[in-house]
Design a protein around this motif. Structure first.
Motif, PDB file in Angstrom:
ATOM      1  N   ASP A  51      54.146  31.909 -82.467  1.00  0.00           N
ATOM      2  CA  ASP A  51      53.238  33.040 -82.299  1.00  0.00           C
ATOM      3  C   ASP A  51      51.784  32.581 -82.352  1.00  0.00           C
ATOM      4  O   ASP A  51      50.943  33.066 -81.593  1.00  0.00           O
ATOM      5  N   TRP A  52      51.496  31.649 -83.259  1.00  0.00           N
ATOM      6  CA  TRP A  52      50.128  31.163 -83.428  1.00  0.00           C
ATOM      7  C   TRP A  52      49.618  30.551 -82.129  1.00  0.00           C
ATOM      8  O   TRP A  52      48.426  30.678 -81.797  1.00  0.00           O
ATOM      9  N   ALA A  53      50.502  29.896 -81.370  1.00  0.00           N
ATOM     10  CA  ALA A  53      50.112  29.283 -80.102  1.00  0.00           C
ATOM     11  C   ALA A  53      49.676  30.325 -79.071  1.00  0.00           C
ATOM     12  O   ALA A  53      48.940  30.007 -78.133  1.00  0.00           O
ATOM     13  N   ARG A  54      50.104  31.573 -79.242  1.00  0.00           N
ATOM     14  CA  ARG A  54      49.736  32.635 -78.306  1.00  0.00           C
ATOM     15  C   ARG A  54      48.495  33.406 -78.732  1.00  0.00           C
ATOM     16  O   ARG A  54      48.036  34.292 -78.004  1.00  0.00           O
ATOM     17  N   LEU A  55      47.966  33.106 -79.902  1.00  0.00           N
ATOM     18  CA  LEU A  55      46.780  33.821 -80.373  1.00  0.00           C
ATOM     19  C   LEU A  55      45.528  33.345 -79.631  1.00  0.00           C
ATOM     20  O   LEU A  55      45.409  32.163 -79.292  1.00  0.00           O
ATOM     21  N   PRO A  56      44.568  34.235 -79.402  1.00  0.00           N
ATOM     22  CA  PRO A  56      43.280  33.798 -78.861  1.00  0.00           C
ATOM     23  C   PRO A  56      42.640  32.804 -79.834  1.00  0.00           C
ATOM     24  O   PRO A  56      42.815  32.918 -81.055  1.00  0.00           O
ATOM     25  N   PRO A  57      41.901  31.816 -79.323  1.00  0.00           N
ATOM     26  CA  PRO A  57      41.316  30.789 -80.199  1.00  0.00           C
ATOM     27  C   PRO A  57      40.523  31.352 -81.367  1.00  0.00           C
ATOM     28  O   PRO A  57      40.564  30.817 -82.482  1.00  0.00           O
ATOM     29  N   GLU A  58      39.803  32.453 -81.148  1.00  0.00           N
ATOM     30  CA  GLU A  58      38.966  33.001 -82.223  1.00  0.00           C
ATOM     31  C   GLU A  58      39.788  33.603 -83.356  1.00  0.00           C
ATOM     32  O   GLU A  58      39.260  33.832 -84.447  1.00  0.00           O
ATOM     33  N   TRP A  59      41.071  33.848 -83.114  1.00  0.00           N
ATOM     34  CA  TRP A  59      41.936  34.407 -84.155  1.00  0.00           C
ATOM     35  C   TRP A  59      42.678  33.327 -84.940  1.00  0.00           C
ATOM     36  O   TRP A  59      43.237  33.621 -85.996  1.00  0.00           O
ATOM     37  N   ARG A  60      42.704  32.129 -84.450  1.00  0.00           N
ATOM     38  CA  ARG A  60      43.518  31.098 -85.096  1.00  0.00           C
ATOM     39  C   ARG A  60      42.970  30.683 -86.456  1.00  0.00           C
ATOM     40  O   ARG A  60      43.709  30.163 -87.288  1.00  0.00           O
ATOM     41  N   THR A  61      41.693  30.911 -86.692  1.00  0.00           N
ATOM     42  CA  THR A  61      41.136  30.617 -88.002  1.00  0.00           C
ATOM     43  C   THR A  61      41.417  31.743 -88.997  1.00  0.00           C
ATOM     44  O   THR A  61      41.248  31.565 -90.201  1.00  0.00           O
ATOM     45  N   ARG A  62      41.867  32.895 -88.504  1.00  0.00           N
ATOM     46  CA  ARG A  62      42.120  34.051 -89.361  1.00  0.00           C
ATOM     47  C   ARG A  62      43.589  34.218 -89.728  1.00  0.00           C
ATOM     48  O   ARG A  62      43.933  35.043 -90.571  1.00  0.00           O
ATOM     49  N   VAL A  63      44.454  33.435 -89.065  1.00  0.00           N
ATOM     50  CA  VAL A  63      45.894  33.559 -89.262  1.00  0.00           C
ATOM     51  C   VAL A  63      46.467  32.190 -89.620  1.00  0.00           C
ATOM     52  O   VAL A  63      46.135  31.185 -88.990  1.00  0.00           O
ATOM     53  N   VAL A  64      47.335  32.155 -90.615  1.00  0.00           N
ATOM     54  CA  VAL A  64      47.997  30.912 -91.020  1.00  0.00           C
ATOM     55  C   VAL A  64      49.277  30.735 -90.205  1.00  0.00           C
ATOM     56  O   VAL A  64      50.081  31.661 -90.096  1.00  0.00           O
ATOM     57  N   ALA A  65      49.454  29.551 -89.623  1.00  0.00           N
ATOM     58  CA  ALA A  65      50.696  29.218 -88.928  1.00  0.00           C
ATOM     59  C   ALA A  65      51.663  28.602 -89.930  1.00  0.00           C
ATOM     60  O   ALA A  65      51.315  27.648 -90.631  1.00  0.00           O
ATOM     61  N   TRP A  66      52.867  29.152 -89.997  1.00  0.00           N
ATOM     62  CA  TRP A  66      53.877  28.656 -90.938  1.00  0.00           C
ATOM     63  C   TRP A  66      54.918  27.852 -90.155  1.00  0.00           C
ATOM     64  O   TRP A  66      55.762  28.426 -89.464  1.00  0.00           O
ATOM     65  N   PRO A  67      54.878  26.518 -90.264  1.00  0.00           N
ATOM     66  CA  PRO A  67      55.788  25.694 -89.462  1.00  0.00           C
ATOM     67  C   PRO A  67      57.144  25.496 -90.134  1.00  0.00           C
ATOM     68  O   PRO A  67      57.259  25.470 -91.360  1.00  0.00           O
ATOM     69  N   VAL A  68      58.183  25.379 -89.297  1.00  0.00           N
ATOM     70  CA  VAL A  68      59.522  25.058 -89.776  1.00  0.00           C
ATOM     71  C   VAL A  68      60.051  23.858 -88.998  1.00  0.00           C
ATOM     72  O   VAL A  68      59.555  23.538 -87.913  1.00  0.00           O
ATOM     73  N   GLN A  69      61.046  23.191 -89.555  1.00  0.00           N
ATOM     74  CA  GLN A  69      61.646  22.045 -88.888  1.00  0.00           C
ATOM     75  C   GLN A  69      63.152  22.061 -89.089  1.00  0.00           C
ATOM     76  O   GLN A  69      63.656  22.698 -90.015  1.00  0.00           O
ATOM     77  N   ALA A  70      63.854  21.385 -88.185  1.00  0.00           N
ATOM     78  CA  ALA A  70      65.308  21.280 -88.278  1.00  0.00           C
ATOM     79  C   ALA A  70      65.670  20.011 -89.037  1.00  0.00           C
ATOM     80  O   ALA A  70      65.223  18.920 -88.681  1.00  0.00           O
ATOM     81  N   GLN A  71      66.475  20.157 -90.079  1.00  0.00           N
ATOM     82  CA  GLN A  71      66.946  19.012 -90.861  1.00  0.00           C
ATOM     83  C   GLN A  71      68.466  18.945 -90.752  1.00  0.00           C
ATOM     84  O   GLN A  71      69.162  19.901 -91.116  1.00  0.00           O
ATOM     85  N   PHE A  72      68.974  17.820 -90.244  1.00  0.00           N
ATOM     86  CA  PHE A  72      70.406  17.655 -90.036  1.00  0.00           C
ATOM     87  C   PHE A  72      71.065  17.109 -91.294  1.00  0.00           C
ATOM     88  O   PHE A  72      70.561  16.168 -91.923  1.00  0.00           O
ATOM     89  N   GLU A  73      72.207  17.684 -91.656  1.00  0.00           N
ATOM     90  CA  GLU A  73      72.938  17.188 -92.818  1.00  0.00           C
ATOM     91  C   GLU A  73      73.488  15.785 -92.563  1.00  0.00           C
ATOM     92  O   GLU A  73      73.473  14.942 -93.449  1.00  0.00           O
ATOM     93  N   ASP A  74      74.006  15.547 -91.366  1.00  0.00           N
ATOM     94  CA  ASP A  74      74.582  14.245 -91.019  1.00  0.00           C
ATOM     95  C   ASP A  74      73.728  13.620 -89.923  1.00  0.00           C
ATOM     96  O   ASP A  74      74.022  13.741 -88.730  1.00  0.00           O
ATOM     97  N   GLU A  75      72.665  12.937 -90.326  1.00  0.00           N
ATOM     98  CA  GLU A  75      71.754  12.335 -89.351  1.00  0.00           C
ATOM     99  C   GLU A  75      72.429  11.213 -88.570  1.00  0.00           C
ATOM    100  O   GLU A  75      72.123  10.995 -87.390  1.00  0.00           O
ATOM    101  N   ALA A  76      73.361  10.515 -89.205  1.00  0.00           N
ATOM    102  CA  ALA A  76      74.064   9.418 -88.525  1.00  0.00           C
ATOM    103  C   ALA A  76      74.890   9.954 -87.355  1.00  0.00           C
ATOM    104  O   ALA A  76      74.974   9.309 -86.297  1.00  0.00           O
ATOM    105  N   ALA A  77      75.502  11.123 -87.535  1.00  0.00           N
ATOM    106  CA  ALA A  77      76.291  11.717 -86.449  1.00  0.00           C
ATOM    107  C   ALA A  77      75.397  12.090 -85.278  1.00  0.00           C
ATOM    108  O   ALA A  77      75.769  11.897 -84.105  1.00  0.00           O
ATOM    109  N   LEU A  78      74.211  12.641 -85.570  1.00  0.00           N
ATOM    110  CA  LEU A  78      73.267  12.964 -84.507  1.00  0.00           C
ATOM    111  C   LEU A  78      72.824  11.695 -83.785  1.00  0.00           C
ATOM    112  O   LEU A  78      72.802  11.651 -82.543  1.00  0.00           O
ATOM    113  N   ASP A  79      72.490  10.664 -84.543  1.00  0.00           N
ATOM    114  CA  ASP A  79      72.051   9.414 -83.927  1.00  0.00           C
ATOM    115  C   ASP A  79      73.141   8.795 -83.057  1.00  0.00           C
ATOM    116  O   ASP A  79      72.851   8.195 -82.014  1.00  0.00           O
ATOM    117  N   ALA A  80      74.389   8.938 -83.470  1.00  0.00           N
ATOM    118  CA  ALA A  80      75.494   8.393 -82.668  1.00  0.00           C
ATOM    119  C   ALA A  80      75.573   9.100 -81.318  1.00  0.00           C
ATOM    120  O   ALA A  80      75.783   8.456 -80.276  1.00  0.00           O
TER     121      ALA A  80
END
Length: 340
Positions: free
Chosen positions: A301-330
């Protein structure tokens, strides 16, 4: 006008009393949608762009956490010296491409919110014609192409096809509803058809859910399942907050913020890819002022905000964490033809 994702899509067959008559009326249209999708896939002659393509797709409408999975795969490949590029249709953007998204030149209105967000950490190509976009990425030196969405797009030869599934199940809600295809339900195609072309399922769970639902897992007994969790890259802002989100399932953002300890004074749900106008932003600011609160939203959502609003709104980032990273790498190693 964009519409919000219907909650009734996710009502199960056994909870028929909660289903609106709308679903029954839309059934014929869903049969047509499924037939057109199946026909398009059956007739296609996939193109090999000259670099291995890893597709991260969906079999449902709405948010499943697909984009964080794309970001994680890009990061893992690039950390190991693979020149991995992303490929997106650029939904919501005006440019047809192929063009490389540039946060210094483009806005979400040009290339879409997700590509603009991802372009901060990896080269991302926008192309309505996925084959043309993949060729452009390969000519630019991509050693691997990670396609964001496209499980139902048969234009490219895919070395690895992953389906991201929302693994959160709650009373009265099921990720696939009663299995109905759009517009009668959330499915892009029947579950069996989508799984037949998948190499693995990524089941996305919220950070506070201990284990996946056994009944849901049983649906994928013939397909490898990787468990991943959406976790915050940073804690939410302190103090009271008015949060807002225009994503596929905005109610999941509200739950995630609460689970992360955010002091939510209010939450405003908006349609997916909502284009923020001055009137909407003024209403959100007034709401925050009423509560003596700050404003917080998703990175998308933050990426769609006008530039002048980005200093007024906090972007809350999330990431994907895999339980079995070795399986993903395989899986990734087999796709690119070299060990990770």
């Amino acid at each position: 006008m964009k519409l919000s994702t219907p909650r009734w899509w996710y009502v199960r067959e056994r909870d028929r009393a909660a289903m609106p008559m709308t679903r029954a009326l839309l059934k014929p249209a869903s049969w047509i949608w499924a037939a057109v999708t199946a026909g398009k896939i059956a007739r296609a002659v996939p193109h090999d762009p000259g670099a291995p393509v890893i597709c991260v797709g969906n079999i449902t409408m709405g948010g499943t956490g697909k984009t964080p999975v794309v970001q994680e795969i890009l990061a893992r490949l690039r950390a190991r010296g693979i020149e991995a590029h992303g490929l997106s249709r650029g939904y919501g953007g005006r440019l047809a491409g192929p063009v490389q998204a540039d946060p210094a030149l483009h806005t979400a209105a040009d290339v879409g919110d997700e590509p603009l967000m991802m372009a901060k950490s990896a080269p991302i190509w926008i192309a309505r014609d996925r084959a043309a976009g993949a060729r452009a990425a390969a000519l630019a030196g991509a050693g691997a192409i990670v396609m964001d969405d496209g499980h139902q797009n048969p234009s490219l030869t895919k070395r690895l096809s992953l389906i991201v599934v929302d693994g959160e199940t709650r009373e009265g809600e099921w990720p696939f509803g009663d299995g109905a295809v759009f517009p009668a339900g959330p499915m892009r195609e029947p579950l069996a058809a989508g799984l037949a072309r998948a190499d693995a399922v990524v089941m996305m769970l919220p950070a506070d859910l201990a284990a996946p639902d056994r009944e849901l897992l049983a649906l994928f007994d013939q397909t490898p399942v990787l468990i991943a969790r959406l976790s915050a890259s940073s804690p939410p802002p302190t103090g009271p907050q008015v949060a807002f989100a225009g994503v596929g399932k905005p109610w999941k953002v509200e739950r995630a913020l609460k689970a992360a300890g955010c002091e939510l004074a209010d939450f405003v749900a908006l349609p997916d890819h909502f284009a923020y106008d001055a009137a909407t932003l003024a209403r959100l600011a007034a709401r925050a002022e009423d509560f003596g609160a700050g404003l917080v939203t998703t990175e998308k959502d933050w990426a769609r905000l006008p530039p002048e609003w980005r200093t007024r709104v906090v972007a809350w980032p999330v990431q994907a964490q895999f339980e079995d990273e070795a399986a993903l790498d395989a899986l990734l190693s087999r796709a690119i033809g070299q060990p990770l």
